[in-house]
Write an enzyme that holds these catalytic residues in place. Structure first.
Site, PDB file in Angstrom:
ATOM      1  N   ASP A 180       4.200  -9.435  -4.604  1.00 41.19           N
ATOM      2  CA  ASP A 180       4.411  -8.159  -4.040  1.00 41.19           C
ATOM      3  C   ASP A 180       5.162  -7.933  -2.805  1.00 41.19           C
ATOM      4  OD1 ASP A 180       3.344  -8.021  -6.921  1.00 41.19           O
ATOM      5  OD2 ASP A 180       2.645  -6.172  -6.546  1.00 41.19           O
ATOM      6  N   LYS A 243       8.646  -1.371  -7.254  1.00 39.19           N
ATOM      7  CA  LYS A 243       7.445  -0.953  -7.259  1.00 39.19           C
ATOM      8  C   LYS A 243       7.419   0.220  -6.381  1.00 39.19           C
ATOM      9  CE  LYS A 243       2.873  -2.597  -5.644  1.00 39.19           C
ATOM     10  NZ  LYS A 243       1.827  -3.655  -5.237  1.00 39.19           N
ATOM     11  N   LYS A 279       6.792  -0.841 -11.462  1.00 39.67           N
ATOM     12  CA  LYS A 279       5.557  -0.614 -11.076  1.00 39.67           C
ATOM     13  C   LYS A 279       5.068   0.559 -10.389  1.00 39.67           C
ATOM     14  CE  LYS A 279       1.642  -3.250  -8.982  1.00 39.67           C
ATOM     15  NZ  LYS A 279       1.149  -4.686  -8.361  1.00 39.67           N
TER      16      LYS A 279
END
Lengths: 343, 752
Positions: A180, A243, A279
Site C-alpha cells: 500500500d 485506496k 479500497k
C-alpha cells in the site's frame, strides 16, 4: 465524470476478465492492471460535480436497503474483503500475531456454521508496517491470507524517493504480497500529473509481483475533481487498487470520495478493459457503513467487483462491529463485548 | 492476491412495506361518498360510481362517487358559505388550522404513502420520501405564510371560492399544492382529484375534519372529466387552478374566457435536458434517472428531451444504458424498487402507442434487459435515439418512461433546439463551466431551469411554465399572489364609447397584416429583452423628457380632444411623465431575487419579460392610461404592440412623436390605431404574441381570452373596470410589474 472525447484512447489493456454480473469470480489470480501511457488530456478533461455526488449518495441510501434476510451474506462478504489493519507506533510481534489469529478466524466456527458460510471465512489480508511483515507472514503461513505492507514513507510519503522505493523492495523481499503506497500529495495539489505518474510507475516497478494499492489521501486533495484525476493517473501508472486514505488524515474514507473513485475505475475499465480494485480505508467502523460502501460498489461497479480481488476495506474496528451485528442476527440479543475474541 | 471467494456476490432481497393497515382502512370503506360542507354526503346526482384499481395488480381498491352538477353546486355553495368567516379569521388562526392539518398528514404519513402507492403504482420509496413529505412541506410553508399574508400583501384580498382540478401523477402532493396556498390566503376550496387516484384526497378529507377546519372550507368532489368541467364552469367559483394536460388546460381557458374568473394553469411539457461535453457525465446520467425515469416518467416537468453535445453523445448513451441495466422495475411496495407501474392501462397504451409511432418515424428504441412483471401496467424504461426534431417523440409529451435523444453542435444550436417546442415548463443544463451553464439556462424559455440538477422543487420557490405549459406560479410569493386579488382596484366602469366591438367574424385581412407587421418587428427586437436595466431606464427617461418638453402642447391637445378642463389635462400630462420616471427606476430594481431554499441550493428568481405584449388601451384618459401600460411593459424588457381606439385618433401624431423622441430600437413599441376590436383579436390570435393586456370592455376581455386559448398565451384584462389611472397606487406598481414579467426560477446547486 467526463473525459475529453478528443483525447486518444490509451493503450488497450488485456481483454476484460470473463466475470459477468453475478458470476463467480475466478479462483486464479486476477489479471493485473498493466497501466497505460499518461493520457494527460483525458485526465485534465475529467470533471466531477460535488453537489451531484452528494445527492447520489443521499438518494442511494434510501434506494437500496439491504434486507435483513440477506444482510448476513453481505456482512460476511465484507469480512472476506477486509484488510485487517494495525498501524500503530506500539505494534509488537505479539500484537500482530494476535491480529493474524483474528484474520484466520474472524467469526467463531459456530457462528460461521449457523450463518451458512460456504467455507471457512477469513479476512483478505492483514495490513502492517514493514517491520512486522515477517511476523505476519509466518503467522499466516498456509492460510492464503495475504500480508500487506504500508510503504513509501507512510503516511506522509515525504521521505527521499530512493528510500521509498527501497522500502517497497524490502517489504516484498520480506514476503508482503501487497504493497500500500502513498502518493506525494503535492503532485496532485499542484496538478503535476506527470510527476505523480512517474512516481507511481516507479513504485509499481519496485513492487514486482506484489500487488500495488495506491493511497490517494482523498481527504487532503481538496476537491472531487482532483480525486478523480489522481485516481486516473494512479491507474494509468499501474495501480492494482486505488485506496482512499491512510487512516491518518483528518478526513479519511467517505462515501462521496468512494463514489468518485469508483466512477474513475469504471471509466478506466471502459477504456482499457482492466478492472482495478477499490479500497476505502480509515474510519469505517460499523456494519451499516460497510453495507453502504458495498451497496455503492454494487450499483456503480457491479456485483463482479464485490470480491476481495477487487474490493477491500482497510479497517481495524469494523470487524468487531460486524461480529456483534451477526451475533445479534443469530441470537436476537445484544451480547457483552467480552463475548467476542479480541483481535 | 489469490481470489478464494468464488461465491456469487450477495444480492438484494425485497423489503416490503406492509399494506395491512391500508387494506383494513379500505375494507371498511368499499365505496366513498363526497366530502361536502365538512361531512360525507352521498351523491345527489347518483351517477355510477368509479372503480379505483391498483395498476400494479389490477386489484379493485374501492369505488368512488362520480359527482354531478347538483353535487358540484352543493360543494360550491358550501365553500361560498364558509368563505367570509374563513377570510375573516386572523392570519394566526388560519396558520393554526393549517399547521394542525400538516401535523396530521405527517402523523399519517406511512399510511398515506402506502395508499398512494397502491392507488397510483409509484414506488413506496417515492411516496415515503417525496410525495407525502412534500405535501407536509407545502402545508407547513403555507401555514407559516398564512400568518403573514395580511402584512405581505396589504392591498390584496382572497378571490373567494377556488375550484381546483388536479392530476393523477402526484395525487396528495398536488392536493396540498392547491389547497394550502388557497386556504392560507383566505379562500375556500372545492377540489376535484383525478379519477384514477382519488383515495389519498379522500383520506385527507378525514384529516381536514379531524384538524377542525370549519365545515365547507375544504370540499372534495370526486369524478372524471365532466365533474371537473362542471366545477371550473360553475358561476360560484372565483378562481380556477388546474394542473394537468395542455389539452384540458385549453378547454378550461375557453370555458372560463370572459367569466372574470382568475385562472392559473400548470400544464404539460417536453422539457430539454442539455448535456454539454464539459459536464460531469455520470452526474448527468443520475440526473436523467430522476428527470425521466422518476415516477415512471409521469412528471409534467420531466426532462424527456435529452440534447447532448455531439462529441459526448456516444459515451453518454453508453453510460445511460449501463445505468438502466441496474434499474429495478417491479413491485411498487418493495423499497428497493426504482420504477413501478403506470397509473392505468389507458396510459400504458398511450405510451406504447407513442413509442411505436416514434419508431415508425425513424427513432431507434432501446430497453434494458431487466425483470419486468408480466401483469400490471409496467413499462420498461425506454431510450429512443436517432430522434429527429420532427419526430413525435421530440414534440409530444409522452408522460411515460421514455427518453428522446437528440444531439447538438454548438450552444446556440442547443438553445434553439431547447426552445423548438410549444412548451416551456422546465429545463436543465449540465456543464461544469459556470458561465456556459448560466448562459444556456438564461436562454431556455421555461419557468424553471435546473443547472446541474433536476426536478428540484420547494414550497418556497415558484414553479410554473410559460408558453403552452401554462401561466401562474405555485410556491413562494408568486404562488400566494395567484390566490389573491388587488383590493384597491377602482371599480369604475369604463366610459368608452366603443365597447363590445369584437365579434366572432374573421379579422379583416388588412388588419391582420398590419398586426403581423408590427408583431414581426417586435419579435425581431428581441435584444431589447436582453439589454440591461439602465438601458431600458434611459429609454423611459427619454420618453419622460419628451413628455416634459411637450407639456403645454399635450395639455392643449387633451383639452381640445377630451373636453377636460385645463387643470385636469395638466394633471394627466404630469402624472404621465411622473409614471415614466417611476418605471425608469423600476427598470433597474425589479429584477428578481435569490434565496437559499435548501442547504447547497442557491435559487434565483428572475423577473423575465413576458416577450411580445399586445396592449389594448382604453380611450380615457388617453395619455396616462397608455403610458401606464406601456411603461411597465418596456421597463421589464417586453416589446409592445399598442392598440389605441378612436379616442386616441386625435392624439396619434403626438404619441408617435413621443415614441420617436424616445429613440427606442425598431419594433420595441409600435402603436396601431383603428378599429380596436379586430386589432385586439388579431393580436390575441397571433402565434408570436406572448401575452395580451386588454383594458377595455368585458366583451373585449372575453374575446381576447377565448382567442388566446389556442396557444394559451397569458392575458390580463380589466373587463371594463379600469383602475384609477391618475392615482399612484392603482395606476402603477407591483401588479403592473408582475403582469409584465414571468418568473423564471434558476436552481444552482453547490457544495453545502
Amino acid at each position: 465524470m467526463s473525459q475529453s472525447p478528443e483525447s486518444p484512447p490509451p493503450n488497450p489493456g488485456p481483454a476484460p476478465a470473463p466475470a459477468g454480473p453475478g458470476a463467480a469470480t475466478s479462483a486464479r489470480p486476477p489479471a493485473r492492471n498493466p497501466g497505460t501511457a499518461l493520457d494527460l488530456a483525458g485526465v485534465q478533461a475529467t470533471r466531477v460535480n460535488a453537489a451531484a455526488v452528494a445527492s447520489r449518495i443521499t438518494a442511494l441510501a434510501a434506494a437500496r436497503p439491504v434486507a435483513a434476510a440477506v444482510r448476513p451474506a453481505w456482512l460476511m462478504r465484507a469480512i472476506a474483503c477486509t484488510d485487517l489493519t494495525t498501524l500503530a507506533g506500539d505494534d509488537t510481534p505479539g500484537r500482530v500475531r494476535r491480529l493474524c489469529a483474528k484474520a484466520r478466524l474472524p467469526l467463531s466456527p459456530e457462528a460461521q456454521t449457523a450463518l451458512g458460510a460456504h467455507r471457512p471465512l477469513t479476512t483478505a489480508a492483514v495490513c502492517v508496517y514493514h517491520g512486522l511483515v515477517e511476523t505476519a507472514v509466518r503467522a499466516l503461513d498456509g492460510t492464503g491470507i495475504a500480508v500487506a505492507a504500508v510503504s513509501t514513507g507512510f503516511p506522509a510519503g515525504l521521505s527521499p524517493l530512493p528510500l521509498r522505493i527501497e522500502e517497497i523492495r524490502a517489504s516484498v523481499a520480506a514476503g508482503a504480497r501487497e504493497i500500500d503506497v502513498v502518493i506525494t500529495r503535492a503532485h496532485a495539489l499542484t496538478d503535476n500529473w506527470s510527476a505523480l505518474y512517474d512516481e507511481i510507475a516507479a513504485f509499481r516497478d519496485a513492487c514486482g509481483d506484489a500487488h500495488m494499492k495506491v493511497i490517494l489521501a482523498t481527504g487532503e486533495l481538496g476537491s472531487p475533481t482532483r480525486v478523480a484525476r489522481a485516481a486516473l493517473v494512479a491507474m494509468m501508472a499501474g495501480a492494482d487498487f486505488v485506496k482512499t486514505s491512510t487512516g491518518m488524515e483528518k478526513v479519511n474514507a467517505t462515501l462521496p470520495a468512494a463514489l468518485v473513485m469508483m466512477r474513475a475505475i469504471r471509466d478506466y475499465h471502459a477504456r482499457t478493459g482492466a478492472r482495478v480494485g477499490f479500497k476505502p480505508a480509515g474510519g469505517i467502523g460499523s456494519a451499516d457503513e460497510a453495507l453502504a460502501y458495498l451497496v455503492l460498489l454494487r450499483e456503480e461497479l457491479g456485483p463482479e467487483w464485490m470480491t476481495p480481488a477487487r474490493f477491500r476495506f482497510g479497517a481495524s474496528r469494523l470487524l468487531g462491529d460486524i461480529e456483534r451485528h451477526l451475533d445479534l442476527t443469530l441470537t436476537g440479543r445484544h451480547a457483552s463485548p467480552d463475548h467476542f475474541a479480541l483481535g | 492476491m489469490t481470489d478464494t471467494h468464488s461465491e456469487t456476490a450477495p444480492d438484494y432481497a425485497p423489503v416490503h412495506e406492509s399494506a395491512e393497515a391500508v387494506r383494513r382502512w379500505l375494507a371498511e370503506r368499499p365505496s366513498f361518498a363526497l366530502f361536502i360542507d365538512g361531512r360525507w354526503q352521498a351523491s345527489h346526482d347518483a351517477l355510477p360510481a368509479i372503480a379505483s384499481t391498483n395498476p400494479a395488480t389490477g386489484d379493485l381498491l374501492a369505488h368512488i362517487a362520480q359527482a354531478g352538477p347538483q353535487d358540484v353546486d352543493a360543494a360550491v355553495a358550501a365553500a361560498r358559505r364558509a368563505q367570509p368567516a374563513w377570510a375573516a379569521l386572523s392570519g394566526a388562526d388560519r396558520a393554526r388550522h393549517l399547521h394542525r392539518l400538516a401535523r396530521l398528514v405527517h402523523k399519517h404519513a406511512r399510511t398515506l404513502a402506502v395508499l398512494e402507492t397502491l392507488d397510483n403504482g409509484k414506488p413506496i420509496r417515492e411516496t415515503r420520501h417525496i410525495d407525502i413529505p412534500g405535501a407536509v412541506r407545502h402545508l407547513t410553508y403555507h401555514a407559516n405564510q398564512a400568518a403573514l399574508v395580511a402584512q405581505t400583501f396589504p392591498d390584496h384580498a382572497p378571490h373567494g371560492v377556488a375550484g381546483q382540478v388536479i392530476p393523477w401523477n402526484f395525487p396528495l402532493l398536488m392536493a396540498s399544492w392547491k389547497i394550502a396556498p388557497a386556504l392560507a390566503c383566505g379562500n375556500t376550496v372545492v377540489l376535484k382529484p383525478a379519477e384514477y387516484t382519488s383515495l389519498t384526497a379522500l383520506y385527507l378529507a378525514d384529516l381536514v375534519a379531524e384538524a377542525g377546519l370549519p365545515a365547507g372550507t375544504v370540499n372534495i368532489v370526486t369524478g372524471a372529466g365532466d365533474t371537473g368541467a362542471a366545477l371550473v364552469a360553475h358561476p360560484g367559483v372565483d378562481k380556477v387552478a388546474f394542473t394537468g394536460s395542455t389539452e384540458v388546460g385549453r378547454a378550461i381557458r375557453r370555458a372560463t374566457a370572459g367569466s372574470g374568473k382568475a385562472l392559473t394553469l400548470e400544464l404539460g411539457g417536453k422539457s430539454p435536458f442539455i448535456v454539454c461535453a464539459d459536464a460531469d457525465l455520470d452526474a448527468a446520467v443520475e440526473g436523467l434517472m430522476s428527470a425521466i425515469w422518476f415516477n415512471q416518467g409521469e412528471v409534467c416537468c420531466a426532462g424527456s428531451r435529452l440534447l447532448v453535445e455531439e462529441a459526448v453523445a456516444e459515451p453518454l448513451v453508453a453510460k445511460i444504458k449501463a445505468r438502466l441495466a441496474r434499474l429495478r422495475l417491479g413491485d411498487p411496495l418493495d423499497r428497493t424498487t426504482d420504477m413501478g407501474a403506470l397509473v392505468d392501462r389507458v396510459q400504458h397504451e398511450r405510451v406504447a402507442g407513442l413509442v411505436a409511432r416514434a419508431v415508425e418515424e425513424g427513432a431507434a428504441p432501446w430497453q434494458p434487459d431487466i425483470d419486468c412483471p408480466a401483469t400490471g401496467c409496467f413499462h420498461r424504461p425506454t431510450v429512443l435515439t436517432d430522434v429527429a426534431p420532427a419526430n413525435v417523440a421530440a414534440r409530444e409529451e409522452i408522460f411515460g418512461p421514455v427518453l428522446s435523444v437528440l444531439t447538438f453542435r454548438t450552444d446556440a444550436e442547443a438553445a434553439d433546439m431547447a426552445n423548438n417546442t410549444r412548451y416551456g415548463l422546465a429545463g436543465s443544463v449540465w456543464s461544469e463551466t459556470g458561465g456556459r451553464a448560466l448562459a444556456l439556462a438564461r436562454r431556455i424559455k421555461a419557468g424553471v431551469v435546473w443547472v446541474n440538477c433536476t426536478n428540484k422543487l420547494d414550497a418556497g420557490v415558484p414553479f410554473g411554465g410559460v408558453r403552452q405549459s401554462g401561466f401562474g406560479r405555485e410556491g413562494g410569493r408568486e404562488g400566494l399572489l395567484a390566490y389573491l386579488k388587488r383590493r384597491d382596484r377602482q371599480q369604475t366602469p369604463d366610459t368608452d364609447a366603443e365597447t363590445a366591438t369584437l365579434d366572432t367574424d374573421a379579422v379583416p385581412a388588412g388588419v391582420a397584416d398590419a398586426v403581423h407587421k408590427a408583431v414581426e418587428a417586435a419579435a425581431k427586437a428581441a435584444p431589447w429583452a436582453q439589454c440591461d436595466g439602465r438601458t431600458r431606464a434611459a429609454a423611459l427617461v427619454r420618453l419622460a423628457q419628451a413628455v416634459d418638453d411637450r407639456r403645454d402642447a399635450l395639455v392643449d391637445r387633451l383639452v381640445e380632444t377630451t373636453g377636460a378642463d385645463r387643470a385636469a389635462a395638466r394633471h394627466e400630462v404630469e402624472t404621465s411623465a411622473a409614471r415614466l420616471y417611476a418605471y425608469a427606476g423600476h427598470a433597474e430594481s425589479h429584477e428578481g431575487g435569490a434565496s437559499l431554499a435548501q442547504p447547497g441550493q442557491t435559487v434565483l428568481t428572475l423577473a423575465e419579460p413576458v416577450g411580445v405584449l399586445g396592449i389594448v388601451c382604453p380611450d380615457r384618459p388617453p395619455l396616462v392610461a397608455l403610458v401606464s401600460l406601456l411603461a411597465p411593459a418596456l421597463a421589464m424588457g417586453n416589446r409592445a404592440v399598442l392598440v389605441a381606439g378612436p379616442g386616441h385618433a386625435a392624439l396619434a401624431d403626438d404619441l408617435q412623436a413621443l415614441l420617436a423622441a424616445a429613440q427606442l430600437p425598431q419594433g420595441v413599441a409600435t402603436l396601431l390605431t383603428g378599429a380596436r376590436g379586430p386589432l385586439a383579436r388579431a393580436l390575441a390570435e397571433h402565434g408570436q404574441v406572448d401575452g395580451v393586456w386588454c383594458f377595455t370592455s368585458a366583451a373585449d376581455a372575453a374575446a381576447v381570452e377565448a382567442a388566446a386559448a389556442d396557444d394559451l398565451k397569458r392575458t390580463w384584462v380589466s373587463r371594463g373596470r379600469s383602475p384609477d389611472w391618475l392615482s399612484p397606487p392603482a395606476g402603477d406598481g407591483a401588479a403592473f410589474l408582475d403582469a409584465a414579467t414571468a418568473t423564471k426560477t434558476l436552481w444552482l446547486p453547490h457544495d453545502a
